[in-house]
Design a protein around this motif. Structure first.
Motif, PDB file in Angstrom:
ATOM      1  N   GLU A  48       0.823  -1.206   0.000  1.00  0.00           N
ATOM      2  CA  GLU A  48       0.000   0.000   0.000  1.00  0.00           C
ATOM      3  C   GLU A  48       0.859   1.260   0.000  1.00  0.00           C
ATOM      4  OE1 GLU A  48      -2.675  -0.368   3.280  1.00  0.00           O
ATOM      5  OE2 GLU A  48      -3.971  -1.815   2.258  1.00  0.00           O
ATOM      6  N   LEU A  49       1.958   1.251   0.748  1.00  0.00           N
ATOM      7  CA  LEU A  49       2.860   2.402   0.746  1.00  0.00           C
ATOM      8  C   LEU A  49       3.524   2.561  -0.620  1.00  0.00           C
ATOM      9  CD1 LEU A  49       4.573   1.996   4.228  1.00  0.00           C
ATOM     10  CD2 LEU A  49       3.012   3.821   3.547  1.00  0.00           C
ATOM     11  N   LEU A  50       3.985   1.454  -1.169  1.00  0.00           N
ATOM     12  CA  LEU A  50       4.640   1.493  -2.481  1.00  0.00           C
ATOM     13  C   LEU A  50       3.673   1.996  -3.547  1.00  0.00           C
ATOM     14  CD1 LEU A  50       7.121   0.786  -4.235  1.00  0.00           C
ATOM     15  CD2 LEU A  50       6.157  -1.517  -4.483  1.00  0.00           C
ATOM     16  N   PHE A  87      -3.582   7.907  13.013  1.00  0.00           N
ATOM     17  CA  PHE A  87      -2.161   7.561  13.046  1.00  0.00           C
ATOM     18  C   PHE A  87      -1.271   8.618  12.403  1.00  0.00           C
ATOM     19  CE2 PHE A  87      -4.461   3.661  13.550  1.00  0.00           C
ATOM     20  CZ  PHE A  87      -3.686   2.874  14.393  1.00  0.00           C
ATOM     21  N   VAL A  88      -1.783   9.851  12.247  1.00  0.00           N
ATOM     22  CA  VAL A  88      -1.035  10.863  11.485  1.00  0.00           C
ATOM     23  C   VAL A  88       0.258  11.297  12.169  1.00  0.00           C
ATOM     24  CG1 VAL A  88      -3.042  11.738  10.256  1.00  0.00           C
ATOM     25  CG2 VAL A  88      -2.422  12.731  12.478  1.00  0.00           C
ATOM     26  N   GLU A  89       0.445  11.006  13.437  1.00  0.00           N
ATOM     27  CA  GLU A  89       1.678  11.379  14.134  1.00  0.00           C
ATOM     28  C   GLU A  89       2.689  10.236  14.189  1.00  0.00           C
ATOM     29  OE1 GLU A  89       2.127  14.470  15.013  1.00  0.00           O
ATOM     30  OE2 GLU A  89       0.085  15.011  14.438  1.00  0.00           O
ATOM     31  N   GLU A  90       2.348   9.080  13.642  1.00  0.00           N
ATOM     32  CA  GLU A  90       3.199   7.897  13.782  1.00  0.00           C
ATOM     33  C   GLU A  90       4.225   7.789  12.638  1.00  0.00           C
ATOM     34  OE1 GLU A  90       3.141   6.203  16.429  1.00  0.00           O
ATOM     35  OE2 GLU A  90       1.256   6.911  17.306  1.00  0.00           O
ATOM     36  N   SER A  91       5.083   8.786  12.514  1.00  0.00           N
ATOM     37  CA  SER A  91       6.054   8.785  11.416  1.00  0.00           C
ATOM     38  C   SER A  91       7.048   7.624  11.514  1.00  0.00           C
ATOM     39  CB  SER A  91       6.811  10.109  11.374  1.00  0.00           C
ATOM     40  OG  SER A  91       7.486  10.344  12.605  1.00  0.00           O
ATOM     41  N   GLY A  92       7.217   7.086  12.711  1.00  0.00           N
ATOM     42  CA  GLY A  92       8.103   5.936  12.875  1.00  0.00           C
ATOM     43  C   GLY A  92       7.642   4.727  12.072  1.00  0.00           C
ATOM     44  N   GLN A 130      -0.316  12.276   4.493  1.00  0.00           N
ATOM     45  CA  GLN A 130      -1.104  11.625   3.446  1.00  0.00           C
ATOM     46  C   GLN A 130      -0.892  10.116   3.476  1.00  0.00           C
ATOM     47  OE1 GLN A 130       0.529  13.954   0.233  1.00  0.00           O
ATOM     48  NE2 GLN A 130      -1.360  15.104  -0.033  1.00  0.00           N
ATOM     49  N   LEU A 131       0.345   9.679   3.608  1.00  0.00           N
ATOM     50  CA  LEU A 131       0.636   8.248   3.628  1.00  0.00           C
ATOM     51  C   LEU A 131       0.032   7.575   4.855  1.00  0.00           C
ATOM     52  CD1 LEU A 131       4.354   8.348   2.438  1.00  0.00           C
ATOM     53  CD2 LEU A 131       2.449   7.318   1.186  1.00  0.00           C
ATOM     54  N   LEU A 132       0.228   8.183   6.012  1.00  0.00           N
ATOM     55  CA  LEU A 132      -0.289   7.587   7.241  1.00  0.00           C
ATOM     56  C   LEU A 132      -1.816   7.515   7.217  1.00  0.00           C
ATOM     57  CD1 LEU A 132       2.133   9.367   9.704  1.00  0.00           C
ATOM     58  CD2 LEU A 132       1.973   6.891   9.376  1.00  0.00           C
ATOM     59  N   GLY A 145       8.008  14.022   3.796  1.00  0.00           N
ATOM     60  CA  GLY A 145       7.348  12.895   3.167  1.00  0.00           C
ATOM     61  C   GLY A 145       8.298  12.086   2.313  1.00  0.00           C
ATOM     62  N   TYR A 146       7.745  11.485   1.256  1.00  0.00           N
ATOM     63  CA  TYR A 146       8.503  10.576   0.403  1.00  0.00           C
ATOM     64  C   TYR A 146       8.174  10.838  -1.068  1.00  0.00           C
ATOM     65  CZ  TYR A 146       9.407   8.115   4.771  1.00  0.00           C
ATOM     66  OH  TYR A 146       9.801   7.811   6.052  1.00  0.00           O
ATOM     67  N   ARG A 147       9.110  10.414  -1.913  1.00  0.00           N
ATOM     68  CA  ARG A 147       8.955  10.650  -3.341  1.00  0.00           C
ATOM     69  C   ARG A 147       9.478   9.432  -4.112  1.00  0.00           C
ATOM     70  NH1 ARG A 147       9.259  15.766  -5.681  1.00  0.00           N
ATOM     71  NH2 ARG A 147      10.358  16.555  -3.850  1.00  0.00           N
TER      72      ARG A 147
END
Length: 227
Positions: free
Chosen positions: A160-162, A187-192, A177-179, A222-224
């Protein structure tokens, strides 16, 4: 010819962008205020917008909201604000990318091409597959195979992340957005969670997980996915 709307109240930046973009065969229009930008965009709909956040009349976020009310043209923010909160706010308001001033022209052109490709291809929705190095990601079949056709097993969370990234090539996808998409709003604060699972994805898909070429972290934001 691609029409670019430059929105910035610094004349030297507008001049430099206009000269460089026209030299690369872009049609360029400029506005020094948010109000003028929205009016000009309505008269001459842009294919891409380069937007400064610090405008004299409107906040850049208001301009993004005004544009997003009727156009899906890519918006790249050009701003001297380097704080993570500013970047996240702009991206979540509807911007497609964020470049901090001062910036290199070649980097900016590369970002423009990336968001334009994504917009033109409907963010990968029309693509059946993408490649990450030697790995083939089949978006329809939800499978990943290696160079010799061997299956690469991903957990549901990893997939799902990929998928969130590869369907938006070149676009910066925020942690929030990912969380939210994968785990939910609670879970928007759970960057771990993201660091853990992207670490596993890189070990499975990147040639050198310590120096990823495709699954890129934008620290604190975030991620790219880059092809």
């Amino acid at each position: 010819m691609m029409r670019v709307l430059v929105v910035d109240d610094e004349p030297q930046i507008v001049r430099a962008l206009t000269i460089n973009l026209k030299a690369r065969q872009y049609e360029v229009h400029a506005a020094a205020t948010g109000t003028a930008a929205l009016s000009l965009a309505a008269k001459l709909p842009p294919d891409l917008v380069l937007l400064d956040l610090g405008l004299p009349d409107l906040d850049g976020g208001e301009v993004i909201a005004g544009l997003r009310g009727w156009t899906s043209a890519p918006i790249i923010v050009l701003s001297g604000r380097s704080g993570g909160a500013d970047k996240v706010a702009a991206l979540e308001a509807g911007a497609d990318d964020y470049v901090t001033k001062p910036f290199g022209m070649e980097e900016l052109i590369a970002r423009m091409r990336a968001v334009s490709r994504r917009a033109g291809s409907d963010a990968g929705a029309a693509r059946a597959s993408v490649r990450i190095g030697a790995h083939l990601i089949d978006l329809a079949a939800h499978t990943v195979t290696g160079q010799q056709g061997e299956p690469v097993r991903l957990t549901r969370t990893e997939w799902e992340l990929l998928e969130q990234l590869v369907r938006h090539p070149g676009q910066l996808v925020t942690q929030r957005q990912l969380l939210t998409q994968v785990w939910g709003p609670a879970f928007v604060e759970e960057s771990g969670y993201l660091r853990f699972h992207f670490g596993k994805l890189r070990r499975k898909l990147e040639t050198d997980p310590a120096r990823p070429q495709h699954l890129i972290t934008e620290p604190g934001i975030g991620y790219r996915f880059t092809e």
